[in-house]
Enzyme design. Sequence first.
Site, PDB file in Angstrom:
ATOM      1  N   LYS A  16      63.602  36.242  26.715  1.00  0.00           N
ATOM      2  CA  LYS A  16      62.441  36.926  27.268  1.00  0.00           C
ATOM      3  C   LYS A  16      61.605  37.455  26.105  1.00  0.00           C
ATOM      4  O   LYS A  16      62.147  37.875  25.085  1.00  0.00           O
ATOM      5  CB  LYS A  16      62.878  38.081  28.171  1.00  0.00           C
ATOM      6  CG  LYS A  16      63.687  37.647  29.386  1.00  0.00           C
ATOM      7  CD  LYS A  16      64.130  38.857  30.205  1.00  0.00           C
ATOM      8  CE  LYS A  16      64.998  38.433  31.378  1.00  0.00           C
ATOM      9  NZ  LYS A  16      65.492  39.607  32.148  1.00  0.00           N
ATOM     10  N   HIS A 207      69.034  54.985  36.284  1.00  0.00           N
ATOM     11  CA  HIS A 207      68.524  53.626  36.067  1.00  0.00           C
ATOM     12  C   HIS A 207      69.293  52.721  37.031  1.00  0.00           C
ATOM     13  O   HIS A 207      70.468  52.406  36.808  1.00  0.00           O
ATOM     14  CB  HIS A 207      68.753  53.199  34.614  1.00  0.00           C
ATOM     15  CG  HIS A 207      68.345  51.789  34.322  1.00  0.00           C
ATOM     16  ND1 HIS A 207      67.235  51.478  33.576  1.00  0.00           N
ATOM     17  CD2 HIS A 207      68.905  50.599  34.669  1.00  0.00           C
ATOM     18  CE1 HIS A 207      67.125  50.156  33.482  1.00  0.00           C
ATOM     19  NE2 HIS A 207      68.136  49.608  34.146  1.00  0.00           N
ATOM     20  N   ASN A 210      70.246  45.747  38.818  1.00  0.00           N
ATOM     21  CA  ASN A 210      71.485  44.983  38.987  1.00  0.00           C
ATOM     22  C   ASN A 210      72.586  45.594  38.132  1.00  0.00           C
ATOM     23  O   ASN A 210      73.742  45.654  38.515  1.00  0.00           O
ATOM     24  CB  ASN A 210      71.256  43.518  38.626  1.00  0.00           C
ATOM     25  CG  ASN A 210      72.386  42.634  39.127  1.00  0.00           C
ATOM     26  OD1 ASN A 210      72.768  42.686  40.290  1.00  0.00           O
ATOM     27  ND2 ASN A 210      72.941  41.822  38.239  1.00  0.00           N
ATOM     28  N   ARG A 240      79.167  44.433  39.181  1.00  0.00           N
ATOM     29  CA  ARG A 240      80.184  45.176  38.443  1.00  0.00           C
ATOM     30  C   ARG A 240      80.741  46.303  39.307  1.00  0.00           C
ATOM     31  O   ARG A 240      80.006  46.959  40.037  1.00  0.00           O
ATOM     32  CB  ARG A 240      79.613  45.762  37.151  1.00  0.00           C
ATOM     33  CG  ARG A 240      79.082  44.733  36.173  1.00  0.00           C
ATOM     34  CD  ARG A 240      78.610  45.410  34.888  1.00  0.00           C
ATOM     35  NE  ARG A 240      77.835  44.493  34.072  1.00  0.00           N
ATOM     36  CZ  ARG A 240      76.615  44.761  33.610  1.00  0.00           C
ATOM     37  NH1 ARG A 240      76.031  45.908  33.902  1.00  0.00           N
ATOM     38  NH2 ARG A 240      75.976  43.883  32.874  1.00  0.00           N
ATOM     39  N   GLU A 380      61.123  49.038  29.113  1.00  0.00           N
ATOM     40  CA  GLU A 380      61.998  48.922  27.955  1.00  0.00           C
ATOM     41  C   GLU A 380      61.344  48.153  26.815  1.00  0.00           C
ATOM     42  O   GLU A 380      61.571  48.456  25.641  1.00  0.00           O
ATOM     43  CB  GLU A 380      63.311  48.259  28.379  1.00  0.00           C
ATOM     44  CG  GLU A 380      64.120  49.097  29.354  1.00  0.00           C
ATOM     45  CD  GLU A 380      65.383  48.423  29.835  1.00  0.00           C
ATOM     46  OE1 GLU A 380      66.401  48.485  29.109  1.00  0.00           O
ATOM     47  OE2 GLU A 380      65.353  47.836  30.932  1.00  0.00           O
TER      48      GLU A 380
END
Length: 395
Positions: A16, A207, A210, A240, A380
């Site tokens: 990215k 935050h 996913n 997770r 970010e």
Amino acid sequence: MTSHVLVINSGSSSIKYRLLDMSTGTKIAGGLVERIGEAKGRLEHTRGTDRFDSTLVVGDHEEGMRHIIAAFAEHGPALDRVRLSAVGHRVVHGGAEFSAPTIITDEVCNGIDRLSALAPLHNPANLAGIHTARRLFNDVTHVAVFDTAFHATMAEEAYTYAIPRSWRDDHGVRRYGFHGTSHAYVSRKAAELLGAEPTDVNLIVLHLGNGASACAVRGGTSVDTSMGLTPLEGLVMGTRSGDLDPAIMMHMHRSAGLSAPELDDALNHDSGLRGLADDNDMRQLRRRAEEGDEQAKLARAVYCHRIRKYVGAYMAVLGHVDAIVFTAGVGENDAGIRADALAGMRDLGIDVDPERNASGRTWISSSTSERAVLVIPTDEELEIARQSLAAAQYR
């Protein structure tokens, strides 16, 4: 002359990227290359409102970076005509060695490589992008910005596990935390909204994407966070598990014969929302829950219960809390999760206004809430760019 920073986030099979004008902090162009090493790769490049897609073969990261440079040349702006002040690289794990944005040298690359033992899925991929970009942009300063760095301010009692000393000393087993660039960016924006300096406010930042983590921020610094040695610990996530009794792993080894790799794969890729309801897309789970699906309802309830436990714990850690802040994909877009995660906390001074929450406002706490509840989009890439530019200017 305007300064520009190219931010690169290199994964195992994708890159990215974003080009930012640092005089305004705005995105000029960006995109991604994905399916690196597969028979049919894909490149997506955006500039302003224009988007360009192409299918191509991308053999490795160097080939992927060359496709990115070609996309800039074809669709703009051409990178050889842009003044690049720095190239900023996201690196997931900095261990105890890297606690600040770091100018990349061969020695730094060796350090990132050594830390691959702590992040075997992430650091090698981050490093592949760094090696390639340094070859292709060899006249520009490259900076590594670490996900773990923001949490380097945690006290010893917050990051230390109660495990044998040899594990801690010889194998680096301690809590490091992640999502640092997001928590840093959002906590600073929250202080602005509260009309205060970051040093004057205490926050709990959630935050929720996913991957998900909570962070207790005192005066602009992290004092505790939910993720640990790896991103597996803490909140329930897309795939997770988050917190669990570690004896579960020994039990499943004895009871089902699962090996260490099988356990690792199950807890990282088949647990969380996927393990609870066979889907890690919270939008689909919301739709299913609204239609009466009991598995989806349970998944969302477990997700919110875990968040609520951490909010309560971090209120105790901080002593005084000025605001609870939601960010990232789920935190920014799912009003039901926000409401349920903070439900029943009015006696703790936290009250979400249903209308404000549903309307998509930034400030969603009620007029009688003692503590602000905010929704702030994270950025970010901008945070990485800012930290990279600052490091490059003061090298």
